[in-house]
Design an enzyme around this catalytic site. Structure first.
Site, PDB file in Angstrom:
ATOM      1  N   ILE A  27     -29.238   1.028  15.723  1.00 14.32           N
ATOM      2  CA  ILE A  27     -29.318  -0.060  14.732  1.00 14.32           C
ATOM      3  C   ILE A  27     -28.828  -1.392  15.295  1.00 14.32           C
ATOM      4  CG2 ILE A  27     -29.299   1.340  12.626  1.00 14.32           C
ATOM      5  CD1 ILE A  27     -26.272   0.972  12.474  1.00 14.32           C
ATOM      6  N   GLY A  28     -28.300  -1.380  16.510  1.00 12.44           N
ATOM      7  CA  GLY A  28     -27.867  -2.656  17.096  1.00 12.44           C
ATOM      8  C   GLY A  28     -27.461  -2.478  18.544  1.00 12.44           C
ATOM      9  N   GLY A  30     -25.496  -4.762  21.893  1.00  5.88           N
ATOM     10  CA  GLY A  30     -24.818  -5.981  22.338  1.00  5.88           C
ATOM     11  C   GLY A  30     -24.622  -5.952  23.835  1.00  5.88           C
ATOM     12  N   ALA A  31     -23.801  -6.874  24.326  1.00  6.08           N
ATOM     13  CA  ALA A  31     -23.616  -7.012  25.776  1.00  6.08           C
ATOM     14  C   ALA A  31     -23.020  -5.750  26.389  1.00  6.08           C
ATOM     15  CB  ALA A  31     -22.706  -8.203  26.052  1.00  6.08           C
ATOM     16  N   TYR A  32     -22.129  -5.100  25.661  1.00  3.03           N
ATOM     17  CA  TYR A  32     -21.474  -3.938  26.272  1.00  3.03           C
ATOM     18  C   TYR A  32     -21.389  -2.776  25.290  1.00  3.03           C
ATOM     19  CZ  TYR A  32     -17.419  -5.872  23.804  1.00  3.03           C
ATOM     20  OH  TYR A  32     -16.565  -6.367  22.843  1.00  3.03           O
ATOM     21  N   VAL A  34     -23.712  -0.208  22.087  1.00  5.99           N
ATOM     22  CA  VAL A  34     -24.878   0.175  21.283  1.00  5.99           C
ATOM     23  C   VAL A  34     -24.339   0.773  19.989  1.00  5.99           C
ATOM     24  CG1 VAL A  34     -26.957   1.606  21.191  1.00  5.99           C
ATOM     25  CG2 VAL A  34     -26.105   0.813  23.387  1.00  5.99           C
ATOM     26  N   VAL A  35     -24.995   0.472  18.869  1.00  8.94           N
ATOM     27  CA  VAL A  35     -24.584   1.059  17.589  1.00  8.94           C
ATOM     28  C   VAL A  35     -25.716   1.937  17.064  1.00  8.94           C
ATOM     29  CG1 VAL A  35     -23.713   0.614  15.265  1.00  8.94           C
ATOM     30  CG2 VAL A  35     -23.243  -1.031  17.091  1.00  8.94           C
ATOM     31  N   LYS A  50     -20.314   3.235  17.152  1.00  8.03           N
ATOM     32  CA  LYS A  50     -20.424   2.153  18.123  1.00  8.03           C
ATOM     33  C   LYS A  50     -19.972   2.702  19.469  1.00  8.03           C
ATOM     34  CE  LYS A  50     -18.883  -2.710  18.287  1.00  8.03           C
ATOM     35  NZ  LYS A  50     -18.063  -3.693  17.541  1.00  8.03           N
ATOM     36  N   ASP A 145     -14.345 -15.966  15.490  1.00  6.22           N
ATOM     37  CA  ASP A 145     -15.775 -15.788  15.774  1.00  6.22           C
ATOM     38  C   ASP A 145     -16.543 -15.473  14.493  1.00  6.22           C
ATOM     39  OD1 ASP A 145     -18.077 -15.702  17.315  1.00  6.22           O
ATOM     40  OD2 ASP A 145     -17.751 -13.661  18.036  1.00  6.22           O
TER      41      ASP A 145
END
Length: 353
Positions: A27-28, A30-32, A34-35, A50, A145
């Site tokens: 479902i997602g 990122g840089a480091y 996976v979800v 995650k 952030d």
């Protein structure tokens, strides 16, 4: 047990998690990390897992450590919680971190891109964001952030703030000199003082981000989509106008003051002209959230009491959190002296505690 979610493309993703979880979809990414969505088989609960592989870079290790420590620390309806952390078999084979979290269906970034939000939605979402921020700020934590993609949502319109990888203590006595090197937060939601001085960052930086998010909810597009540092400031001043003399002298850095003085004079654009269809009370709150001078910006508590949020405001149901204990962020103070192996040990100890 190693499981692989169904996926298109050639890249294989494997999740080495307990047999209690059945991995479903990616479902997602990122840089480091996976979800994936998953089902906790004993309870039938849907969760998000995650998978983080931080050990190639010290910065990723630091972000992972902050995230784990802070999400475990807060227990709040509007802050994403960690339900469980997969314990590694042993230190030698430990090279991935698995955080099991509540599953949320979408995030604010996706929602803004795909639909127009009603005024009621804007009120409720900003209220919940500020409610989370009240807990963080009362604990002396800056999120640093806040942006639409870090506000997770479900079909009930419940909102939870996530991604504490850049958070730090507001009571930090160091001079924030490492702040910008690691400060890869999305530029569009950055307060002007972050670009104009390198010394003091206060709770007001998060309040600015909330203002940017509210503006984006009202119009469906980012208010200050800067291409770089200079463009970002230009866009802010295009709307807010040239700072008053008082605000100008409030800027600590002489270089930053000279830069502002070199720019052409700009008149303020009223928010009513930018958001002609929006609720007047929303625009009044926006004005106070997006004050150029951090000392004049509204606080989270004041924002929660603003008339725009009156339908939801309940002083008896906006909990604070205890201040983070002394030493909570010690690893951050010594971050330049810590090797990747030492950081890995700290992460391992945090998981096993």
């Amino acid at each position: 047990m190693v499981q692989q979610p169904p996926q298109g493309g050639s890249r294989k993703i494997s999740f080495n998690v307990s047999e209690q979880y059945e991995i479903q979809d990616v479902i997602g990414e990122g840089a480091y990390g996976v979800v994936c969505s998953a089902i906790h088989k004993p309870s039938g609960q849907k969760v998000a897992i995650k998978k983080i592989t931080p050990f190639d870079h010290s910065m990723f290790c630091l972000r992972t450590l902050r995230e784990m420590k802070l999400l475990r620390y807060f227990n709040h309806e509007n802050i994403i919680s960690i339900l469980d952390i997969q314990r590694p078999r042993n230190y030698e084979s430990f090279n991935e971190v698995y955080l099991i979290q509540e599953l949320m269906e979408t995030d604010m970034h996706r929602v803004i891109r795909t639909q127009d939000l009603s005024d009621d939605h804007c009120q409720y979402f900003i209220y919940q964001t500020l409610r989370a921020l009240k807990a963080m700020h009362s604990a002396n934590v800056l999120h640093r952030d806040l942006k639409p993609s870090n506000l997770l949502l479900n079909a009930n319109c419940d909102l939870k703030v996530c991604d504490f990888g850049l958070a730090r203590s507001a009571a930090s006595t160091d001079d924030n000199s490492g702040f910008m090197t690691e400060y890869v937060a999305t530029r569009w939601y950055r307060a002007p003082e972050i670009m104009l001085t390198f010394k003091e960052y206060t709770k007001a930086i998060d309040v600015w981000s909330v203002g940017c998010i509210l503006a984006e909810m009202l119009s469906g597009k980012p208010l200050f989509p800067g291409k770089d540092y200079h463009h970002q400031l230009t866009l802010i001043l295009d709307v807010l106008g040239t700072p008053t003399m008082e605000d100008y002298y409030g800027i600590k850095s002489r270089r930053a003051r000279e830069y502002i003085r070199s720019l052409p004079f700009k008149k303020k654009i009223p928010f009513k002209a930018l958001f002609p269809k929006s609720n007047e009370l929303a625009l009044d709150l926006l004005e106070k959230l997006l004050a150029f001078n951090p000392a004049k910006r509204i606080t989270v508590e004041e924002a929660l009491r603003h008339p725009y949020l009156e339908p939801y405001h309940d002083p008896d149901d906006e909990p604070t959190a205890p201040p983070i204990p002394e030493g909570f962020f010690d690893f951050d103070k010594n971050k330049d002296a810590l090797s990747k192996e030492q950081l890995k040990t700290l992460i391992y100890e945090e998981i096993m505690r």
